[in-house]
Design a protein around this motif. Structure first.
Motif, PDB file in Angstrom:
ATOM      1  N   VAL A  35      34.454  41.719  22.822  1.00 14.29           N
ATOM      2  CA  VAL A  35      34.220  40.758  23.894  1.00 14.29           C
ATOM      3  C   VAL A  35      33.222  41.356  24.865  1.00 14.29           C
ATOM      4  CG1 VAL A  35      35.240  39.426  25.766  1.00 14.29           C
ATOM      5  CG2 VAL A  35      36.548  39.838  23.679  1.00 14.29           C
ATOM      6  N   GLY A  36      32.115  40.641  25.127  1.00 18.46           N
ATOM      7  CA  GLY A  36      31.111  41.128  26.046  1.00 18.46           C
ATOM      8  C   GLY A  36      31.337  40.597  27.448  1.00 18.46           C
ATOM      9  N   MET A  37      30.554  41.148  28.411  1.00 17.95           N
ATOM     10  CA  MET A  37      30.677  40.712  29.796  1.00 17.95           C
ATOM     11  C   MET A  37      30.207  39.275  29.970  1.00 17.95           C
ATOM     12  SD  MET A  37      32.075  43.110  31.547  1.00 17.95           S
ATOM     13  CE  MET A  37      31.632  42.809  33.239  1.00 17.95           C
ATOM     14  N   ASP A  38      29.354  38.787  29.045  1.00 17.77           N
ATOM     15  CA  ASP A  38      28.932  37.385  29.125  1.00 17.77           C
ATOM     16  C   ASP A  38      30.112  36.450  28.901  1.00 17.77           C
ATOM     17  OD1 ASP A  38      28.897  38.428  26.416  1.00 17.77           O
ATOM     18  OD2 ASP A  38      28.094  36.478  25.797  1.00 17.77           O
ATOM     19  N   ILE A  39      31.047  36.869  28.025  1.00 17.18           N
ATOM     20  CA  ILE A  39      32.244  36.058  27.782  1.00 17.18           C
ATOM     21  C   ILE A  39      33.138  36.070  29.017  1.00 17.18           C
ATOM     22  CG2 ILE A  39      34.266  35.754  26.310  1.00 17.18           C
ATOM     23  CD1 ILE A  39      31.630  35.247  24.888  1.00 17.18           C
ATOM     24  N   VAL A  40      33.206  37.228  29.685  1.00 15.62           N
ATOM     25  CA  VAL A  40      34.000  37.334  30.907  1.00 15.62           C
ATOM     26  C   VAL A  40      33.477  36.364  31.957  1.00 15.62           C
ATOM     27  CG1 VAL A  40      34.595  38.852  32.836  1.00 15.62           C
ATOM     28  CG2 VAL A  40      34.691  39.717  30.498  1.00 15.62           C
TER      29      VAL A  40
ATOM     30  N   ILE B 196      31.568  35.323  39.649  1.00 14.91           N
ATOM     31  CA  ILE B 196      31.736  36.763  39.559  1.00 14.91           C
ATOM     32  C   ILE B 196      30.456  37.428  40.049  1.00 14.91           C
ATOM     33  CG2 ILE B 196      31.034  36.781  37.119  1.00 14.91           C
ATOM     34  CD1 ILE B 196      32.889  39.243  36.779  1.00 14.91           C
ATOM     35  N   ASP B 197      30.600  38.477  40.825  1.00 13.79           N
ATOM     36  CA  ASP B 197      29.464  39.181  41.399  1.00 13.79           C
ATOM     37  C   ASP B 197      29.689  40.688  41.240  1.00 13.79           C
ATOM     38  OD1 ASP B 197      27.097  39.642  42.642  1.00 13.79           O
ATOM     39  OD2 ASP B 197      27.797  39.212  44.674  1.00 13.79           O
ATOM     40  N   ILE B 198      28.592  41.456  41.328  1.00 16.03           N
ATOM     41  CA  ILE B 198      28.669  42.915  41.194  1.00 16.03           C
ATOM     42  C   ILE B 198      28.025  43.569  42.406  1.00 16.03           C
ATOM     43  CG2 ILE B 198      28.175  44.912  39.734  1.00 16.03           C
ATOM     44  CD1 ILE B 198      27.536  43.044  37.470  1.00 16.03           C
ATOM     45  N   GLU B 199      28.689  44.585  42.908  1.00 12.91           N
ATOM     46  CA  GLU B 199      28.083  45.486  43.891  1.00 12.91           C
ATOM     47  C   GLU B 199      28.231  46.902  43.341  1.00 12.91           C
ATOM     48  OE1 GLU B 199      29.850  44.962  47.694  1.00 12.91           O
ATOM     49  OE2 GLU B 199      29.332  42.833  47.828  1.00 12.91           O
ATOM     50  N   THR B 200      27.128  47.632  43.288  1.00 18.49           N
ATOM     51  CA  THR B 200      27.187  48.964  42.700  1.00 18.49           C
ATOM     52  C   THR B 200      26.228  49.912  43.408  1.00 18.49           C
ATOM     53  OG1 THR B 200      27.054  50.211  40.613  1.00 18.49           O
ATOM     54  CG2 THR B 200      25.429  48.470  40.948  1.00 18.49           C
TER      55      THR B 200
ATOM     56  N   ASP C 230      42.915  37.692  30.764  1.00 13.70           N
ATOM     57  CA  ASP C 230      42.052  38.381  29.791  1.00 13.70           C
ATOM     58  C   ASP C 230      40.756  38.896  30.416  1.00 13.70           C
ATOM     59  OD1 ASP C 230      43.897  38.096  27.799  1.00 13.70           O
ATOM     60  OD2 ASP C 230      42.972  36.329  26.889  1.00 13.70           O
ATOM     61  N   PRO C 231      40.015  38.081  31.208  1.00 12.62           N
ATOM     62  CA  PRO C 231      38.811  38.628  31.858  1.00 12.62           C
ATOM     63  C   PRO C 231      39.114  39.808  32.774  1.00 12.62           C
ATOM     64  CG  PRO C 231      38.812  36.228  31.981  1.00 12.62           C
ATOM     65  CD  PRO C 231      40.141  36.626  31.454  1.00 12.62           C
ATOM     66  N   LEU C 232      40.223  39.727  33.513  1.00 10.32           N
ATOM     67  CA  LEU C 232      40.564  40.816  34.429  1.00 10.32           C
ATOM     68  C   LEU C 232      40.881  42.096  33.664  1.00 10.32           C
ATOM     69  CD1 LEU C 232      41.059  41.645  37.360  1.00 10.32           C
ATOM     70  CD2 LEU C 232      43.443  40.954  37.074  1.00 10.32           C
ATOM     71  N   ILE C 233      41.640  41.970  32.590  1.00 10.43           N
ATOM     72  CA  ILE C 233      41.985  43.142  31.778  1.00 10.43           C
ATOM     73  C   ILE C 233      40.721  43.772  31.189  1.00 10.43           C
ATOM     74  CG2 ILE C 233      43.072  43.827  29.603  1.00 10.43           C
ATOM     75  CD1 ILE C 233      45.371  41.915  30.336  1.00 10.43           C
ATOM     76  N   HIS C 234      39.769  42.930  30.771  1.00  7.71           N
ATOM     77  CA  HIS C 234      38.523  43.469  30.222  1.00  7.71           C
ATOM     78  C   HIS C 234      37.749  44.241  31.287  1.00  7.71           C
ATOM     79  CE1 HIS C 234      35.059  43.675  27.510  1.00  7.71           C
ATOM     80  NE2 HIS C 234      34.325  43.458  28.588  1.00  7.71           N
ATOM     81  N   LEU C 235      37.698  43.712  32.512  1.00  9.75           N
ATOM     82  CA  LEU C 235      37.001  44.402  33.597  1.00  9.75           C
ATOM     83  C   LEU C 235      37.655  45.751  33.901  1.00  9.75           C
ATOM     84  CD1 LEU C 235      36.265  41.496  36.115  1.00  9.75           C
ATOM     85  CD2 LEU C 235      34.626  42.702  34.675  1.00  9.75           C
ATOM     86  N   ILE C 236      38.982  45.777  33.870  1.00 10.09           N
ATOM     87  CA  ILE C 236      39.705  47.019  34.149  1.00 10.09           C
ATOM     88  C   ILE C 236      39.443  48.044  33.046  1.00 10.09           C
ATOM     89  CG2 ILE C 236      42.012  48.030  34.352  1.00 10.09           C
ATOM     90  CD1 ILE C 236      42.885  45.350  35.642  1.00 10.09           C
ATOM     91  N   ARG C 237      39.509  47.606  31.796  1.00  7.51           N
ATOM     92  CA  ARG C 237      39.227  48.510  30.680  1.00  7.51           C
ATOM     93  C   ARG C 237      37.795  49.052  30.770  1.00  7.51           C
ATOM     94  NH1 ARG C 237      42.421  48.546  26.137  1.00  7.51           N
ATOM     95  NH2 ARG C 237      44.238  47.162  26.150  1.00  7.51           N
TER      96      ARG C 237
END
Length: 663
Positions: A492-497, A508-512, A388-395
């Motif tokens: 579902v927000g990113m905080d839930i992810v 989980i980390d972000i590079e942008t 579920d977290p992965l699918i949310h990130l992809i969406r």
């Protein structure tokens, strides 16, 4: 209902639905091929048979209609079109809804009547468009009995023909018309076979306007052609002579009970299957037993060390040798049990192409999907939990990350966006990357949005670095979207992810980079059952910090601690890190400080770190995680417990819970 076989049926249903999803997508991308169509037909046929055996009538009816349509494609009677692909995907979605009904034991099943009508209507409209051509018909595979009849007829000097007949659409009683044609042919010679079966034509759900006969007689092809064409309501006839050589070729293609004879004979010469299905609960029980062995071996080691300090005789040496041997055996056993629970992450990644296809069409975006590392293995429990977290990130990447084609073109980019999903093993962990080449995340926009929503104060906004501002996306209630999207949001927000990932002892980390794209990086342990932990002392109690949450360990002098707004902090490589005394967190009395230095364990995720002050570092050890049980329940900051070598219980810290408590 054969309830004892329900679990096995659901496993097969899941496998076949996943296969059909992949094959239809392949059919759309690569075009029609005999192997792909045959694979799809076989999956529908398998599901029809198993659902009928289990008594799931709706599932049987829908797969029957799909099978009938795919048989026309397989026989080159019908062509693959965009509308056919859409219809097949629609049917798969309907099958998935029926799957949910079965899992829930829901008596109010999904209404499939509309989907069934669409399948039937497509077949009829294809006929009206003239897509069904007699000269495109292929000959069906024959069974052993029919093949023997062909050889017997040829041995008696008879000629064997395929006769394909189409009757008028205006024919009211198709069964009677085909039965009449069959009777006329029987007067001239012998009908060895008909497709469909002559006795079933005209029954509900089995009406057709085309039929093929395998005929043996003394006439020529032209005589048969002229004879059948003169019969009433016949719109078209095709006759093909079956020579002895062709009959031999047919003989080589015999299929018995869906298994090719030649393949079956080759199979008989090989060893039997090397795999079996095992209930997951048995694997979980086996893993628990291995965990108990790990605990007992730790205790044996403890006894051996204690005895060695007291005695020096041979019995202690022998105990040490036994302990070392047990260590190797248990390590091999643990590795073997772990491997039985491991699955390729391909099982999860295979869901993505269909999802990207649908999202691209819904959003009007052109997206190229790149998947790497499908073979990377992960504990099956983690695969289920991370889905579920992965699918949310992809969406989220498709909806908010990648721009529309015209926007990309204006920015000097290729109209087609790229989404890359990759998995790999790194440092005894599994790392999953979700990377897009979209617009990136604007740090200033993140600050403004968080400020306007009251998530941060103006003072905090001024102190945030760009990296910290970007990580505001993980704060509860945060969003920069101008409107709620059904594509990525779904409530579902990113905080839930992040919370979900951290509950799995992951990070989980972000590079942008603005205008260039964003990469989300997820780190997960290989399993949740046994972990490597750092043993620390607080007063006289032992606690365990999962190594996956530890960034580094430092020792500082007391005078290096500073205070900012009443919070003790240290400055480590130009980063201000708050200090948390775990004794205070768990409301334990602090021991008397006798040393001029403090041991700090730096933990946390990329944007938020804490320095946990501990009295003593003991060392690393394999830890078997035990639940606290329903009597104790959930304790903030505690993930579970374990049994140490001395038989005492030690609590395992939940780092994410401690960090959240400090916010």
């Amino acid at each position: 209902m054969l309830s004892e076989y329900k679990e096995v049926f659901l496993e097969e249903l899941e496998e076949q639905l996943q296969l059909m999803d992949e094959v239809i997508l392949q059919l759309e991308q690569e075009g029609e091929s005999e192997q792909v169509v045959q694979s799809l037909f076989r999956a529908a046929h398998t599901l029809k048979g198993s659902s009928a055996a289990m008594g799931y009538e709706e599932l049987k009816l829908l797969t029957h209609e799909m099978e009938h349509l795919l048989d026309q494609v397989r026989s080159k009677v019908m062509k693959v079109t965009v509308s056919l692909i859409d219809l097949l995907f629609q049917s798969i979605d309907c099958l998935k809804e029926l799957q949910k009904d079965i899992i829930r034991d829901d008596e109010t099943v999904t209404d499939i009547s509309g989907c069934v009508r669409d399948l039937q209507a497509y077949k009829q409209s294809s006929e009206e468009r003239g897509e069904l051509k007699l000269d495109d018909w292929s000959k069906p595979t024959l069974n052993m009995d029919t093949t023997l009849k062909i050889h017997e007829a040829q041995d008696h000097g008879l000629k064997v023909f395929w006769i394909a007949v189409r009757i008028s659409r205006e024919c009211v009683i198709t069964g009677a018309r085909f039965y009449l044609i069959h009777s006329k042919l029987c007067e001239w010679g012998n009908v060895l076979y008909s497709l469909p079966d002559i006795d079933g034509i005209g029954e509900e759900g089995n009406e057709t306007f085309e039929i093929q006969f395998l005929y043996a007689g003394m006439q020529s092809s032209q005589e048969l052609q002229d004879f059948v064409a003169t019969l009433s309501e016949v719109d078209g006839v095709e006759v093909e002579f079956l020579s002895t050589e062709m009959a031999v070729s047919v003989d080589k293609k015999i299929e018995m009970q869906g298994i090719n004879v030649n393949e079956d004979q080759a199979y008989r010469g090989k060893s039997k299957t090397q795999t079996i299905r095992v209930n997951v609960e048995r694997l979980d029980h086996l893993m628990n037993l291995v965990g108990e062995l790990v605990i007992d071996h730790t205790r044996i080691n403890q006894v051996e060390r204690t005895q060695r300090r007291i005695f020096t005789d041979e019995s202690v040496d022998e105990l040490g040798q036994i302990s070392d041997h047990l260590s190797r055996i248990i390590a091999d056993l643990q590795e073997s049990v772990m491997k039985t629970r491991m699955l390729p992450i391909e099982q999860l990644f295979n869901r993505v192409p269909r999802m990207i296809r649908d999202l691209s069409r819904d959003l009007g975006k052109d997206i190229e999907l790149v998947i790497e590392g499908k073979e990377t293995e992960l504990d099956r429990t983690l695969i289920e939990e991370i889905a579920d977290p992965l699918i949310h990130l992809i969406r989220n990447a498709v909806d908010h990350g990648i721009e529309r084609p015209e926007q990309r073109e204006q920015s000097g980019k290729d109209r087609k966006g790229t989404l890359q999903i990759k998995a790999a093993h790194e440092d005894n962990q599994v790392v999953i990357y979700v990377e897009d080449d979209g617009a990136g995340i604007d740090a200033e926009r993140m600050r403004s949005s968080a400020l306007s929503k009251g998530i941060i104060s103006p003072e905090e906004a001024g102190l945030l670095s760009d990296r910290e501002a970007i990580h505001l996306i993980f704060r509860p209630g945060f969003s920069t979207a101008s409107k709620v999207s059904d594509i990525s949001g779904r409530g579902v927000g990113m905080d839930i992810v992040r919370s979900h990932i951290e509950n799995l002892n992951g990070l989980i980390d972000i590079e942008t980079e603005l205008g260039q794209g964003t990469c989300f990086k997820i780190k997960l342990p290989l399993t949740l059952a046994i972990i490597i932990g750092l043993l620390v002392k607080l007063n006289d109690q032992t606690f365990i910090i999962p190594m996956s949450n530890i960034a580094e360990i430092v020792r500082i002098r007391n005078n290096e601690i500073e205070t900012v707004r009443g919070q003790s902090v240290i400055l480590l490589r130009n980063q201000i890190i708050p200090i948390v005394w775990l004794q205070d967190h768990f409301k334990m009395p602090r021991g008397e400080q006798k040393k001029d230095h403090i041991q700090l364990v730096i933990v946390g995720s990329a944007e938020k770190r804490l320095a946990l002050a501990v009295d003593e570092l003991i060392g690393n050890q394999e830890i078997v995680i035990k639940s606290l049980g329903s009597y104790v329940g959930k304790v903030e900051g505690i993930a579970g417990s374990t049994i140490l070598g001395d038989g005492k219980v030690a609590l395992i810290l939940e780092v994410s819970g401690i960090i959240n408590h400090q916010r």
